[in-house]
Design a protein around this motif. Structure first.
Motif, PDB file in Angstrom:
ATOM      1  N   VAL A  17       0.779  -0.862   0.361  1.00 23.41           N
ATOM      2  CA  VAL A  17      -0.064   0.039   0.171  1.00 23.41           C
ATOM      3  C   VAL A  17       0.331   1.176  -0.010  1.00 23.41           C
ATOM      4  CG1 VAL A  17      -1.538   1.155   1.198  1.00 23.41           C
ATOM      5  CG2 VAL A  17      -2.109  -1.385   1.308  1.00 23.41           C
ATOM      6  N   THR A  20       2.009   2.291  -3.012  1.00 21.70           N
ATOM      7  CA  THR A  20       1.055   2.739  -4.374  1.00 21.70           C
ATOM      8  C   THR A  20       0.855   4.016  -4.515  1.00 21.70           C
ATOM      9  OG1 THR A  20       0.049   0.227  -3.953  1.00 21.70           O
ATOM     10  CG2 THR A  20      -1.254   2.255  -5.162  1.00 21.70           C
ATOM     11  N   TRP A  71      -4.323   4.790   8.611  1.00 21.67           N
ATOM     12  CA  TRP A  71      -4.308   2.931   8.987  1.00 21.67           C
ATOM     13  C   TRP A  71      -3.882   2.583   9.847  1.00 21.67           C
ATOM     14  CZ3 TRP A  71      -1.543  -0.234   4.750  1.00 21.67           C
ATOM     15  CH2 TRP A  71      -1.742  -1.476   4.342  1.00 21.67           C
ATOM     16  N   ARG A  73      -2.550  -0.430  10.090  1.00 18.44           N
ATOM     17  CA  ARG A  73      -2.412  -1.954   9.413  1.00 18.44           C
ATOM     18  C   ARG A  73      -2.148  -2.845  11.378  1.00 18.44           C
ATOM     19  NH1 ARG A  73      -2.235  -6.360   7.413  1.00 18.44           N
ATOM     20  NH2 ARG A  73      -0.261  -7.266   7.747  1.00 18.44           N
ATOM     21  N   TYR A 260     -13.032  -1.116   6.480  1.00 13.50           N
ATOM     22  CA  TYR A 260     -12.216  -2.647   5.915  1.00 13.50           C
ATOM     23  C   TYR A 260     -12.495  -3.990   6.692  1.00 13.50           C
ATOM     24  CZ  TYR A 260      -8.167  -5.439   5.245  1.00 13.50           C
ATOM     25  OH  TYR A 260      -7.683  -6.671   4.368  1.00 13.50           O
ATOM     26  N   ALA A 296      -4.456  -3.974  -2.627  1.00 15.96           N
ATOM     27  CA  ALA A 296      -3.603  -3.034  -1.733  1.00 15.96           C
ATOM     28  C   ALA A 296      -3.544  -0.926  -2.832  1.00 15.96           C
ATOM     29  CB  ALA A 296      -2.442  -2.833  -2.522  1.00 15.96           C
ATOM     30  N   GLN A 297      -4.473  -1.131  -4.058  1.00 14.77           N
ATOM     31  CA  GLN A 297      -4.348   0.009  -4.893  1.00 14.77           C
ATOM     32  C   GLN A 297      -5.603   0.605  -4.577  1.00 14.77           C
ATOM     33  OE1 GLN A 297      -3.357  -2.794  -6.396  1.00 14.77           O
ATOM     34  NE2 GLN A 297      -1.712  -2.657  -7.275  1.00 14.77           N
ATOM     35  N   ILE A 299      -6.731   0.288  -1.004  1.00 13.73           N
ATOM     36  CA  ILE A 299      -7.029   0.333   0.453  1.00 13.73           C
ATOM     37  C   ILE A 299      -6.286   2.455  -0.196  1.00 13.73           C
ATOM     38  CG2 ILE A 299      -5.159   0.280   2.327  1.00 13.73           C
ATOM     39  CD1 ILE A 299      -5.935  -2.598   1.982  1.00 13.73           C
ATOM     40  N   ALA A 300      -5.085   2.152  -1.106  1.00 13.74           N
ATOM     41  CA  ALA A 300      -4.303   3.749  -0.802  1.00 13.74           C
ATOM     42  C   ALA A 300      -5.425   4.424  -1.325  1.00 13.74           C
ATOM     43  CB  ALA A 300      -3.201   3.321  -2.652  1.00 13.74           C
TER      44      ALA A 300
END
Length: 316
Positions: A17, A20, A71, A73, A260, A296-297, A299-300
């Motif tokens: 992420v 990205t 975020w 994580r 998420y 990942a894209q 989320i970014a």
């Protein structure tokens, strides 16, 4: 505006992420709360009518007022790398950091309060039923007589942990285990026990929800398989999400106020998806690598969105 990534130093999933976000030209700061106090410093003042604060990590300084999103994580516990560790220091550092961050207008993936509640499996099951998912018959009890009655009714059962990982050092993953309906349930009185109807499945389903975007993956399974975490029988492939499941996911995410969620389902021979759990911080890297789905894209993109034009919680 800046994206704040809270995770440990070695996190390959977060790296996907972060890379990205760099490609998108989005300013970001990545830090591990375990480094507070130490290489991370913070300050905030609540004077007059306003709130002003900043974080410093290494040579980077970020104004809390400039945060567009946070975020969460895989962050470490504040205070664990301090020269003199203590439970008091951890509590103080945690209160300071997350209290300051929740004072901002930043969007969260996921908000600590929502994430903490979403970890409770009994609450997950309640929200899943209310959201319209198909949920296996489940019992959580300390009454041996009730456990015996449940087993006599449903016969084919599994037992699993209510809380997830055992809090040992290092933490242990407790496997879901199939049990006989004639088992001795007297030990149930020693602690809360979760019994659940066993689903004879033809596939495992992992559905990753990022805001309103759904990424489903399917892996063939042995009908007698109980815990797919301990088997390597096939790879994940992209899957279509049934309309009913899509509606239920939307309802679940709205009820839990999560941005998420990683949902696990067991697909039976009729194609029904049985809800097992939703991990609010579940891994997605292995799914993206197997299926090429752009998780990942997604989320970014969610983290990079302007908080002034978006709701604090996802509209799914």
């Amino acid at each position: 505006m800046t994206v704040l990534v809270l995770t440990c130093e070695e996190d390959l999933t977060a790296d996907m992420v972060v890379s990205t976000l760099h490609d998108l030209g989005v300013p970001l700061v990545r830090l591990d709360p375990a480094d507070l106090p130490g290489s991370i410093a913070l300050s905030a003042d609540y004077t007059g009518d306003g709130f002003h604060g900043y974080l410093k990590t290494g040579e980077r300084v970020v104004s809390l007022g400039s945060l567009r999103s946070v975020w969460v994580r895989r962050p470490g516990t504040p205070g664990t790398r301090a020269e003199e560790r203590s439970t008091w220091l951890t509590a103080e550092a945690e209160q300071a950091l997350y209290g300051m961050l929740t004072s901002t207008r930043a969007r969260w993936m996921n908000h600590p309060a929502a994430a903490a509640q979403a970890r409770y499996k009994p609450w997950q099951l309640h929200i899943a039923q209310r959201s319209g998912f198909t949920v296996p018959a489940t019992l959580i009890t300390t009454f041996p007589s009730v456990a015996r009655q449940f087993a006599a009714t449903h016969r084919d059962l599994v037992v699993k942990s209510v809380s997830g990982k055992h809090p040992g050092d290092p933490p242990m993953v407790l496997p879901t285990t199939r049990i006989s309906p004639d088992a001795d349930f007297s030990a149930v009185a020693a602690g809360p026990t979760l019994l659940q109807q066993h689903v004879s499945k033809q596939a495992d389903i992992r559905l990753t929800c990022v805001g309103g975007h759904l990424f489903a993956a399917r892996k063939e399974a042995d009908p007698d398989e109980v815990d797919s975490r301990f088997t390597e029988n096939s790879s994940w492939k992209p899957a279509e999400v049934p309309d009913r499941v899509r509606r239920s996911v939307a309802a679940y995410m709205t009820s839990t106020q999560l941005a998420y969620g990683a949902f696990d389902f067991a697909e039976d021979r009729d194609g029904t998806w049985w809800f097992l759990e939703c991990n609010q911080g579940g891994q997605f890297g292995f799914i993206q690598l197997d299926t090429d789905q752009p998780i990942a894209q997604a989320i970014a993109a969610w983290l990079a969105a302007d908080p002034l034009t978006c709701h604090s919680w996802p509209a799914v």
